[in-house]
Design a protein around this motif. Structure first.
Motif, PDB file in Angstrom:
ATOM      1  N   PRO A  74      -6.663   9.667   3.157  1.00 18.70           N
ATOM      2  CA  PRO A  74      -6.733  10.987   3.817  1.00 18.70           C
ATOM      3  C   PRO A  74      -6.431  12.109   2.822  1.00 18.70           C
ATOM      4  CG  PRO A  74      -5.396   9.434   5.084  1.00 18.70           C
ATOM      5  CD  PRO A  74      -5.678   8.775   3.777  1.00 18.70           C
ATOM      6  N   GLU A  75      -7.088  13.242   3.011  1.00 17.28           N
ATOM      7  CA  GLU A  75      -6.901  14.361   2.074  1.00 17.28           C
ATOM      8  C   GLU A  75      -5.450  14.830   2.016  1.00 17.28           C
ATOM      9  OE1 GLU A  75      -9.547  17.585   2.827  1.00 17.28           O
ATOM     10  OE2 GLU A  75     -11.367  16.355   2.650  1.00 17.28           O
ATOM     11  N   LYS A  76      -4.773  14.800   3.157  1.00 18.52           N
ATOM     12  CA  LYS A  76      -3.377  15.238   3.198  1.00 18.52           C
ATOM     13  C   LYS A  76      -2.437  14.244   2.525  1.00 18.52           C
ATOM     14  CE  LYS A  76      -3.543  18.022   7.419  1.00 18.52           C
ATOM     15  NZ  LYS A  76      -2.972  18.197   8.791  1.00 18.52           N
ATOM     16  N   TYR A  77      -2.884  12.985   2.428  1.00 17.66           N
ATOM     17  CA  TYR A  77      -2.021  11.932   1.880  1.00 17.66           C
ATOM     18  C   TYR A  77      -2.743  11.179   0.769  1.00 17.66           C
ATOM     19  CZ  TYR A  77       0.253  12.894   6.333  1.00 17.66           C
ATOM     20  OH  TYR A  77       0.847  13.516   7.407  1.00 17.66           O
ATOM     21  N   PRO A  78      -2.897  11.789  -0.402  1.00 15.66           N
ATOM     22  CA  PRO A  78      -3.600  11.124  -1.509  1.00 15.66           C
ATOM     23  C   PRO A  78      -2.884   9.857  -1.997  1.00 15.66           C
ATOM     24  CG  PRO A  78      -2.529  13.129  -2.269  1.00 15.66           C
ATOM     25  CD  PRO A  78      -2.420  13.138  -0.784  1.00 15.66           C
ATOM     26  N   TRP A  79      -1.566   9.769  -1.729  1.00 17.99           N
ATOM     27  CA  TRP A  79      -0.785   8.600  -2.150  1.00 17.99           C
ATOM     28  C   TRP A  79      -0.671   7.558  -1.035  1.00 17.99           C
ATOM     29  CZ3 TRP A  79       0.677   7.766  -7.040  1.00 17.99           C
ATOM     30  CH2 TRP A  79       0.674   8.857  -7.913  1.00 17.99           C
ATOM     31  N   PHE A  80      -1.585   7.635  -0.044  1.00 20.20           N
ATOM     32  CA  PHE A  80      -1.481   6.765   1.129  1.00 20.20           C
ATOM     33  C   PHE A  80      -1.480   5.283   0.744  1.00 20.20           C
ATOM     34  CE2 PHE A  80      -3.524   4.296   4.530  1.00 20.20           C
ATOM     35  CZ  PHE A  80      -2.643   4.551   5.569  1.00 20.20           C
ATOM     36  N   TYR A  81      -2.447   4.867  -0.053  1.00 20.21           N
ATOM     37  CA  TYR A  81      -2.560   3.444  -0.403  1.00 20.21           C
ATOM     38  C   TYR A  81      -1.414   2.952  -1.293  1.00 20.21           C
ATOM     39  CZ  TYR A  81      -7.111   3.328   1.853  1.00 20.21           C
ATOM     40  OH  TYR A  81      -8.120   3.392   2.783  1.00 20.21           O
ATOM     41  N   PRO A  82      -1.021   3.696  -2.337  1.00 18.88           N
ATOM     42  CA  PRO A  82       0.148   3.269  -3.099  1.00 18.88           C
ATOM     43  C   PRO A  82       1.419   3.170  -2.248  1.00 18.88           C
ATOM     44  CG  PRO A  82      -1.084   4.872  -4.359  1.00 18.88           C
ATOM     45  CD  PRO A  82      -1.706   4.823  -2.998  1.00 18.88           C
ATOM     46  N   MET A  83       1.550   4.050  -1.241  1.00 26.28           N
ATOM     47  CA  MET A  83       2.727   3.981  -0.366  1.00 26.28           C
ATOM     48  C   MET A  83       2.695   2.720   0.495  1.00 26.28           C
ATOM     49  SD  MET A  83       3.753   7.807   0.931  1.00 26.28           S
ATOM     50  CE  MET A  83       2.185   8.128   1.752  1.00 26.28           C
ATOM     51  N   ILE A  84       1.498   2.369   0.994  1.00 29.68           N
ATOM     52  CA  ILE A  84       1.356   1.132   1.771  1.00 29.68           C
ATOM     53  C   ILE A  84       1.697  -0.078   0.899  1.00 29.68           C
ATOM     54  CG2 ILE A  84      -0.287  -0.365   2.977  1.00 29.68           C
ATOM     55  CD1 ILE A  84       0.516   2.093   4.571  1.00 29.68           C
ATOM     56  N   ASN A  85       1.192  -0.047  -0.326  1.00 28.37           N
ATOM     57  CA  ASN A  85       1.494  -1.114  -1.289  1.00 28.37           C
ATOM     58  C   ASN A  85       3.000  -1.232  -1.504  1.00 28.37           C
ATOM     59  OD1 ASN A  85       2.139  -2.008  -4.160  1.00 28.37           O
ATOM     60  ND2 ASN A  85      -0.006  -2.582  -4.057  1.00 28.37           N
ATOM     61  N   ALA A  86       3.664  -0.103  -1.751  1.00 32.54           N
ATOM     62  CA  ALA A  86       5.111  -0.094  -2.004  1.00 32.54           C
ATOM     63  C   ALA A  86       5.882  -0.603  -0.794  1.00 32.54           C
ATOM     64  CB  ALA A  86       5.567   1.313  -2.380  1.00 32.54           C
ATOM     65  N   LEU A  87       5.485  -0.179   0.398  1.00 30.53           N
ATOM     66  CA  LEU A  87       6.174  -0.587   1.624  1.00 30.53           C
ATOM     67  C   LEU A  87       6.039  -2.087   1.855  1.00 30.53           C
ATOM     68  CD1 LEU A  87       7.704   0.200   4.207  1.00 30.53           C
ATOM     69  CD2 LEU A  87       5.488   0.674   5.279  1.00 30.53           C
ATOM     70  N   PHE A  88       4.832  -2.602   1.694  1.00 32.99           N
ATOM     71  CA  PHE A  88       4.592  -4.042   1.904  1.00 32.99           C
ATOM     72  C   PHE A  88       5.389  -4.876   0.904  1.00 32.99           C
ATOM     73  CE2 PHE A  88       2.264  -7.943   0.943  1.00 32.99           C
ATOM     74  CZ  PHE A  88       2.135  -8.498   2.212  1.00 32.99           C
ATOM     75  N   CYS A  89       5.311  -4.495  -0.366  1.00 32.28           N
ATOM     76  CA  CYS A  89       6.002  -5.261  -1.411  1.00 32.28           C
ATOM     77  C   CYS A  89       7.519  -5.178  -1.244  1.00 32.28           C
ATOM     78  CB  CYS A  89       5.593  -4.762  -2.793  1.00 32.28           C
ATOM     79  SG  CYS A  89       3.858  -5.052  -3.188  1.00 32.28           S
ATOM     80  N   PHE A  90       8.009  -3.997  -0.872  1.00 26.97           N
ATOM     81  CA  PHE A  90       9.453  -3.843  -0.680  1.00 26.97           C
ATOM     82  C   PHE A  90       9.956  -4.765   0.427  1.00 26.97           C
ATOM     83  CE2 PHE A  90      12.968  -1.972   1.708  1.00 26.97           C
ATOM     84  CZ  PHE A  90      13.943  -1.926   0.710  1.00 26.97           C
ATOM     85  N   CYS A  91       9.212  -4.855   1.518  1.00 23.89           N
ATOM     86  CA  CYS A  91       9.625  -5.722   2.625  1.00 23.89           C
ATOM     87  C   CYS A  91       9.784  -7.165   2.155  1.00 23.89           C
ATOM     88  CB  CYS A  91       8.619  -5.640   3.774  1.00 23.89           C
ATOM     89  SG  CYS A  91       8.632  -4.064   4.640  1.00 23.89           S
ATOM     90  N   PHE A  92       8.823  -7.635   1.348  1.00 28.60           N
ATOM     91  CA  PHE A  92       8.934  -9.007   0.824  1.00 28.60           C
ATOM     92  C   PHE A  92      10.101  -9.113  -0.153  1.00 28.60           C
ATOM     93  CE2 PHE A  92       8.182 -12.130  -2.481  1.00 28.60           C
ATOM     94  CZ  PHE A  92       7.945 -13.279  -1.737  1.00 28.60           C
ATOM     95  N   PHE A  93      10.207  -8.170  -1.082  1.00 27.41           N
ATOM     96  CA  PHE A  93      11.269  -8.223  -2.086  1.00 27.41           C
ATOM     97  C   PHE A  93      12.653  -8.187  -1.439  1.00 27.41           C
ATOM     98  CE2 PHE A  93       8.297  -6.043  -5.356  1.00 27.41           C
ATOM     99  CZ  PHE A  93       7.717  -7.267  -5.653  1.00 27.41           C
ATOM    100  N   PHE A  94      12.809  -7.298  -0.466  1.00 30.18           N
ATOM    101  CA  PHE A  94      14.110  -7.171   0.199  1.00 30.18           C
ATOM    102  C   PHE A  94      14.434  -8.440   0.986  1.00 30.18           C
ATOM    103  CE2 PHE A  94      16.940  -5.466   3.593  1.00 30.18           C
ATOM    104  CZ  PHE A  94      17.989  -5.098   2.762  1.00 30.18           C
ATOM    105  N   GLY A  95      13.410  -9.029   1.621  1.00 30.03           N
ATOM    106  CA  GLY A  95      13.617 -10.295   2.326  1.00 30.03           C
ATOM    107  C   GLY A  95      14.040 -11.404   1.378  1.00 30.03           C
ATOM    108  N   LEU A  96      13.404 -11.479   0.215  1.00 26.09           N
ATOM    109  CA  LEU A  96      13.764 -12.485  -0.784  1.00 26.09           C
ATOM    110  C   LEU A  96      15.167 -12.228  -1.323  1.00 26.09           C
ATOM    111  CD1 LEU A  96      12.922 -14.930  -2.465  1.00 26.09           C
ATOM    112  CD2 LEU A  96      11.836 -13.370  -4.094  1.00 26.09           C
ATOM    113  N   PHE A  97      15.518 -10.963  -1.487  1.00 23.93           N
ATOM    114  CA  PHE A  97      16.867 -10.581  -1.939  1.00 23.93           C
ATOM    115  C   PHE A  97      17.919 -11.055  -0.936  1.00 23.93           C
ATOM    116  CE2 PHE A  97      20.279  -7.348  -1.707  1.00 23.93           C
ATOM    117  CZ  PHE A  97      20.832  -7.520  -2.968  1.00 23.93           C
ATOM    118  N   LEU A  98      17.682 -10.827   0.355  1.00 17.63           N
ATOM    119  CA  LEU A  98      18.629 -11.256   1.387  1.00 17.63           C
ATOM    120  C   LEU A  98      18.721 -12.785   1.436  1.00 17.63           C
ATOM    121  CD1 LEU A  98      17.780  -8.830   4.336  1.00 17.63           C
ATOM    122  CD2 LEU A  98      19.710  -8.703   2.751  1.00 17.63           C
TER     123      LEU A  98
END
Length: 335
Positions: free
Chosen positions: A292-316
């Motif tokens: 979306p024009e308002k959110y040029p970082w939309f896909y990198p943010m989705i990538n970061a959110l998905f990866c963080f969820c896995f990383f944080f789960g592995l950390f726990l």
């Protein structure tokens, strides 16, 4: 190492070579060499600090809290600590001598710790970057964010340090598991983390094989996936796709070669399949549909959110696994 050091052009392999030697000497109780190689690791790249906390904890536990408790032993241990401290200071002095001589040491530390850049720069799979999706951190004072980052990072390191000192007998398994948890805490919560920094906890994870081999394929996939925004900016998309597939198949092969346990659980395979499907969908959508024009970082943010969820789960999970290991060691020592 290949995709980061040769695709992104870094020298992390040298730092991790020093780290692996430092761990090797530490686990063989050759503390002088462990100190020297750890100093090389930390001063070659500041990311080596991600590993540093466990080394003094392990040595102090071995010297003061293992074996007989008497005044003579404590005095000898104190002398050893002073000696190791002098070796550390001497090594640091040799490394920084040119800047100390020219009174430029402050410039070096300003470069090593770039606090002026902000708590994060690019969309990386860390706590702060994900938090910024929901709460805009630019509205907060940067100095306060640094303090919060330090507190949260140290809290993430608390359990491994506690287990090391509370265990009746410190084992190599506890030590290497603690190295992974602490390095992962620094990746997830520390200040101004880059995408390529995932290699730091990943190397510590590899040292933990075969104890955590069930997560190797999924961690390999998500670690590579977290690098995609960086590699895309540098026109490394084709190497990214090839390397991801090759590394995944290598991780599966490694799993087959490592010793097998009787308890086989399909849940880890389902996790891999889920991750693989999500990655494929992400890449198809990201390729076909512009953000979306308002959110040029939309896909990198989705990538970061998905990866963080896995990383944080592995950390726990790793923290939970460390508690189990320490509990088993305690029962074994009682028996």
């Amino acid at each position: 190492m290949i995709i980061i050091d040769h695709g992104h052009f870094q020298y992390n392999n040298v730092m991790h070579g020093f780290f692996v030697f430092a761990v090797l000497f530490l686990l063989n109780d050759q503390y002088i060499f462990a100190i020297i190689f750890l100093v090389f690791c930390v001063n070659y790249k500041q990311m080596g600090l991600y590993y540093a906390i466990i080394f003094p904890c392990y040595v102090i536990k071995k010297l003061f809290f293992s074996g007989e408790n008497n005044l003579k032993r404590y005095l000898i241990s104190c002398l050893y600590i002073i000696f190791y401290g002098l070796i550390t200071i001497s090594c640091m002095g040799i490394v920084y001598f040119p800047w100390i001589k020219n009174k430029k040491l402050k410039d070096v530390f300003n470069r090593i710790f770039p606090v002026q850049r902000g708590i994060f720069e690019d969309k990386v799979a860390t706590f702060w970057c994900v938090l910024n999706i929901f709460i805009k951190l630019k509205n907060f004072d940067n100095n306060n964010l640094i303090k919060f980052s330090l507190i949260l990072t140290l809290l993430g390191c608390l359990l491994p340090v506690f287990v090391i000192f509370k265990s009746n007998k410190i084992t190599k398994k506890i030590c290497i598991k603690s190295l992974f948890i602490v390095s992962f805490s620094f990746y997830l919560f520390s200040y101004h983390v880059h995408e390529k920094t995932i290699i730091v906890p990943f190397v510590a994870f590899l040292i933990n094989l075969p104890h955590m081999k069930k997560f190797l394929p999924s961690f390999t996939l998500v670690a590579m996936f977290s690098l995609f925004p960086l590699l895309k900016r540098e026109n490394q998309i084709v190497p990214y796709y090839l390397a991801t597939l090759i590394y995944y198949f290598i991780s599966k092969l490694v799993n087959l070669l490592l010793p097998k346990k009787s308890d086989k659980k399909n849940i880890y395979f389902f996790i891999e399949i889920f991750i693989f499907i999500m990655m494929v969908l992400y890449h198809i959508i990201e390729y076909k549909i512009p953000p979306p024009e308002k959110y040029p970082w939309f896909y990198p943010m989705i990538n970061a959110l998905f990866c963080f969820c896995f990383f944080f789960g592995l950390f726990l999970y790793s923290n939970y696994s460390l508690i189990k290991i320490s509990f088993k060691e305690k029962i074994k020592n009682k028996d």
